[in-house]
Design a protein around this motif. Structure first.
Motif, PDB file in Angstrom:
ATOM      1  N   LEU A  26      -1.549  29.815  44.281  1.00 59.92           N
ATOM      2  CA  LEU A  26      -2.899  30.270  44.749  1.00 59.92           C
ATOM      3  C   LEU A  26      -1.982  31.401  45.479  1.00 59.92           C
ATOM      4  N   VAL A  27      -3.053  32.341  45.301  1.00 62.41           N
ATOM      5  CA  VAL A  27      -1.965  33.642  45.517  1.00 62.41           C
ATOM      6  C   VAL A  27      -3.090  34.629  46.177  1.00 62.41           C
ATOM      7  N   ARG A  28      -2.685  35.174  46.943  1.00 63.42           N
ATOM      8  CA  ARG A  28      -3.067  36.171  48.345  1.00 63.42           C
ATOM      9  C   ARG A  28      -2.133  37.386  48.358  1.00 63.42           C
ATOM     10  N   ILE A  29      -3.602  38.646  48.183  1.00 65.67           N
ATOM     11  CA  ILE A  29      -2.302  39.866  48.574  1.00 65.67           C
ATOM     12  C   ILE A  29      -3.200  40.186  50.393  1.00 65.67           C
ATOM     13  N   LYS A  30      -2.341  40.366  51.159  1.00 64.56           N
ATOM     14  CA  LYS A  30      -2.893  40.436  52.488  1.00 64.56           C
ATOM     15  C   LYS A  30      -1.505  41.801  52.679  1.00 64.56           C
ATOM     16  N   GLY A  31      -1.704  42.740  53.494  1.00 62.61           N
ATOM     17  CA  GLY A  31      -1.427  43.743  53.594  1.00 62.61           C
ATOM     18  C   GLY A  31      -0.270  43.936  52.680  1.00 62.61           C
ATOM     19  N   GLY A  32      -0.701  44.210  50.995  1.00 66.24           N
ATOM     20  CA  GLY A  32       0.586  44.910  50.271  1.00 66.24           C
ATOM     21  C   GLY A  32       1.490  43.926  49.599  1.00 66.24           C
ATOM     22  N   GLU A  33       1.347  42.112  50.164  1.00 69.29           N
ATOM     23  CA  GLU A  33       2.522  41.583  50.216  1.00 69.29           C
ATOM     24  C   GLU A  33       1.762  40.737  49.323  1.00 69.29           C
ATOM     25  N   GLU A  34       2.375  40.066  48.028  1.00 67.29           N
ATOM     26  CA  GLU A  34       1.810  38.989  47.910  1.00 67.29           C
ATOM     27  C   GLU A  34       2.115  37.298  48.152  1.00 67.29           C
ATOM     28  N   ILE A  35       1.502  36.481  48.559  1.00 71.06           N
ATOM     29  CA  ILE A  35       2.130  35.665  49.039  1.00 71.06           C
ATOM     30  C   ILE A  35       1.510  34.493  48.001  1.00 71.06           C
ATOM     31  N   ALA A  36       2.756  33.423  46.929  1.00 74.84           N
ATOM     32  CA  ALA A  36       1.426  32.575  45.944  1.00 74.84           C
ATOM     33  C   ALA A  36       2.484  30.939  46.516  1.00 74.84           C
ATOM     34  N   LEU A  37       1.618  30.305  46.936  1.00 71.53           N
ATOM     35  CA  LEU A  37       1.646  29.109  46.596  1.00 71.53           C
ATOM     36  C   LEU A  37       1.294  27.764  45.743  1.00 71.53           C
ATOM     37  N   GLU A  38       2.229  26.997  45.485  1.00 70.73           N
ATOM     38  CA  GLU A  38       1.867  26.004  44.408  1.00 70.73           C
ATOM     39  C   GLU A  38       0.777  24.801  45.696  1.00 70.73           C
ATOM     40  N   ILE A  39       0.236  24.639  44.399  1.00 67.17           N
ATOM     41  CA  ILE A  39      -1.292  23.800  44.900  1.00 67.17           C
ATOM     42  C   ILE A  39      -1.141  22.535  44.516  1.00 67.17           C
ATOM     43  N   ASN A  40      -1.033  21.808  45.897  1.00 73.08           N
ATOM     44  CA  ASN A  40       0.013  20.377  45.765  1.00 73.08           C
ATOM     45  C   ASN A  40      -1.271  19.158  46.753  1.00 73.08           C
ATOM     46  N   GLU A  41      -2.593  19.880  47.015  1.00 70.48           N
ATOM     47  CA  GLU A  41      -3.380  18.577  47.393  1.00 70.48           C
ATOM     48  C   GLU A  41      -4.824  19.598  47.407  1.00 70.48           C
ATOM     49  N   VAL A  42      -5.485  18.413  46.750  1.00 72.91           N
ATOM     50  CA  VAL A  42      -7.354  18.748  46.294  1.00 72.91           C
ATOM     51  C   VAL A  42      -8.468  17.984  46.349  1.00 72.91           C
ATOM     52  N   GLU A  43      -9.589  17.867  47.044  1.00 69.35           N
ATOM     53  CA  GLU A  43     -10.434  17.081  46.802  1.00 69.35           C
ATOM     54  C   GLU A  43     -11.591  17.399  46.352  1.00 69.35           C
ATOM     55  N   ALA A  44     -12.395  16.473  45.688  1.00 66.90           N
ATOM     56  CA  ALA A  44     -13.296  16.681  44.700  1.00 66.90           C
ATOM     57  C   ALA A  44     -14.857  17.057  45.418  1.00 66.90           C
ATOM     58  N   TYR A  45     -15.891  17.447  45.624  1.00 61.01           N
ATOM     59  CA  TYR A  45     -16.889  17.210  45.845  1.00 61.01           C
ATOM     60  C   TYR A  45     -17.983  16.822  44.396  1.00 61.01           C
ATOM     61  N   ASP A  46     -18.759  16.658  44.026  1.00 59.75           N
ATOM     62  CA  ASP A  46     -18.945  17.026  42.570  1.00 59.75           C
ATOM     63  C   ASP A  46     -21.130  16.691  43.039  1.00 59.75           C
ATOM     64  N   GLY A  47     -21.505  17.586  43.273  1.00 61.94           N
ATOM     65  CA  GLY A  47     -23.141  16.667  42.443  1.00 61.94           C
ATOM     66  C   GLY A  47     -23.872  16.376  43.561  1.00 61.94           C
ATOM     67  N   VAL A  48     -25.070  16.739  43.479  1.00 64.11           N
ATOM     68  CA  VAL A  48     -26.125  16.035  44.428  1.00 64.11           C
ATOM     69  C   VAL A  48     -25.985  14.868  45.553  1.00 64.11           C
ATOM     70  N   HIS A  49     -25.905  14.483  44.068  1.00 67.51           N
ATOM     71  CA  HIS A  49     -25.742  12.717  44.324  1.00 67.51           C
ATOM     72  C   HIS A  49     -24.505  12.368  46.022  1.00 67.51           C
ATOM     73  N   ASP A  50     -24.035  12.804  45.390  1.00 68.30           N
ATOM     74  CA  ASP A  50     -22.144  12.789  46.136  1.00 68.30           C
ATOM     75  C   ASP A  50     -22.370  13.269  47.871  1.00 68.30           C
ATOM     76  N   LYS A  51     -22.864  11.382  48.279  1.00 72.98           N
ATOM     77  CA  LYS A  51     -23.293  11.860  49.723  1.00 72.98           C
ATOM     78  C   LYS A  51     -22.559  12.570  50.569  1.00 72.98           C
ATOM     79  N   ALA A  52     -20.790  12.491  50.572  1.00 68.83           N
ATOM     80  CA  ALA A  52     -19.829  13.521  51.079  1.00 68.83           C
ATOM     81  C   ALA A  52     -19.660  15.316  50.662  1.00 68.83           C
ATOM     82  N   SER A  53     -20.805  15.509  49.963  1.00 70.72           N
ATOM     83  CA  SER A  53     -20.881  17.242  49.819  1.00 70.72           C
ATOM     84  C   SER A  53     -22.288  17.809  50.226  1.00 70.72           C
ATOM     85  N   HIS A  54     -21.408  18.586  50.990  1.00 74.34           N
ATOM     86  CA  HIS A  54     -22.667  19.582  51.423  1.00 74.34           C
ATOM     87  C   HIS A  54     -23.736  18.976  50.391  1.00 74.34           C
ATOM     88  N   ALA A  55     -23.743  19.410  49.604  1.00 71.60           N
ATOM     89  CA  ALA A  55     -24.918  19.811  48.430  1.00 71.60           C
ATOM     90  C   ALA A  55     -25.494  18.008  48.609  1.00 71.60           C
TER      91      ALA A  55
END
Length: 173
Positions: A26-55
DNA sequence: TAAGTGATCTCT
DNA sequence: GAGATCACTTAA
């Protein structure tokens, strides 16, 4: 040459993409500096049938961007305090997104956005160099043996079937 | 363990 | 317009 993930990467199966995001940066340019962080945790939210999803309640002004094609950011505010950072995935009219819960040494989705200075102004914008926030492949594929799947966090209200789904992916140290 | 904090959604 | 809810964090 940067390998920035674009809509091609984000157009497939939500769960598979979630797993593939581990080890990406995950890369972010902030104040002219580059911050790069390795992604190590995610969650999936998939489809209208997924009751936990906003959709699951249908299209609203808040979750509208989830119905778009993959590759855009979905950033929203919860609990009156916290910004959440998600990347939209899937085809048009198929609402899905992946919440980025942790990257680098940062643990916790709201701490991540606070650290990176991410807020609602990123919502609906494409993840790209021009945006100052994107995800890139640095050619270090995650070790499959270090990937752990667990149920999602904070979604008990979705009922057993959906709150227990192993849609959370963690990359161990 | 519980409170903080405000946008959003679901009723009136 | 009111009331409930919420993909969390921090301090105790």
């Amino acid at each position: 040459m940067r390998r920035i993930l674009d809509e091609k990467f984000f157009s497939g199966d939500t769960i598979k993409i979630a797993e593939k995001l581990l080890g990406k940066y995950l890369v972010r340019i902030k104040g002219g500096e580059e911050i790069a962080l390795e992604i190590n945790e995610v969650e999936a939210y998939d489809g209208v049938h997924d009751k936990a999803s906003h959709a699951s309640k249908g299209r609203t002004s808040r979750n509208e961007v989830m119905f778009a094609r993959g590759g855009a950011w979905y950033v929203y505010f919860v609990y009156g305090i916290h910004w959440m950072l998600n990347i939209v995935v899937g085809e048009e009219e198929h609402p899905a997104a992946i919440l980025i819960r942790g990257a680098g040494k940062i643990s916790g989705p709201a701490r991540l956005t606070k650290y990176l200075g991410v807020d609602g102004t990123f919502n609906k914008k494409m993840a790209a160099l021009e945006t100052g926030l994107w995800i890139e492949d640095r050619g270090e594929p995650a070790d499959k043996k270090k990937i752990v799947q667990t149920p999602r966090i904070g979604v008990d209200y979705a009922g057993e079937e959906w709150s227990l789904k192993p849609y959370r992916f963690i990359l161990k140290d």
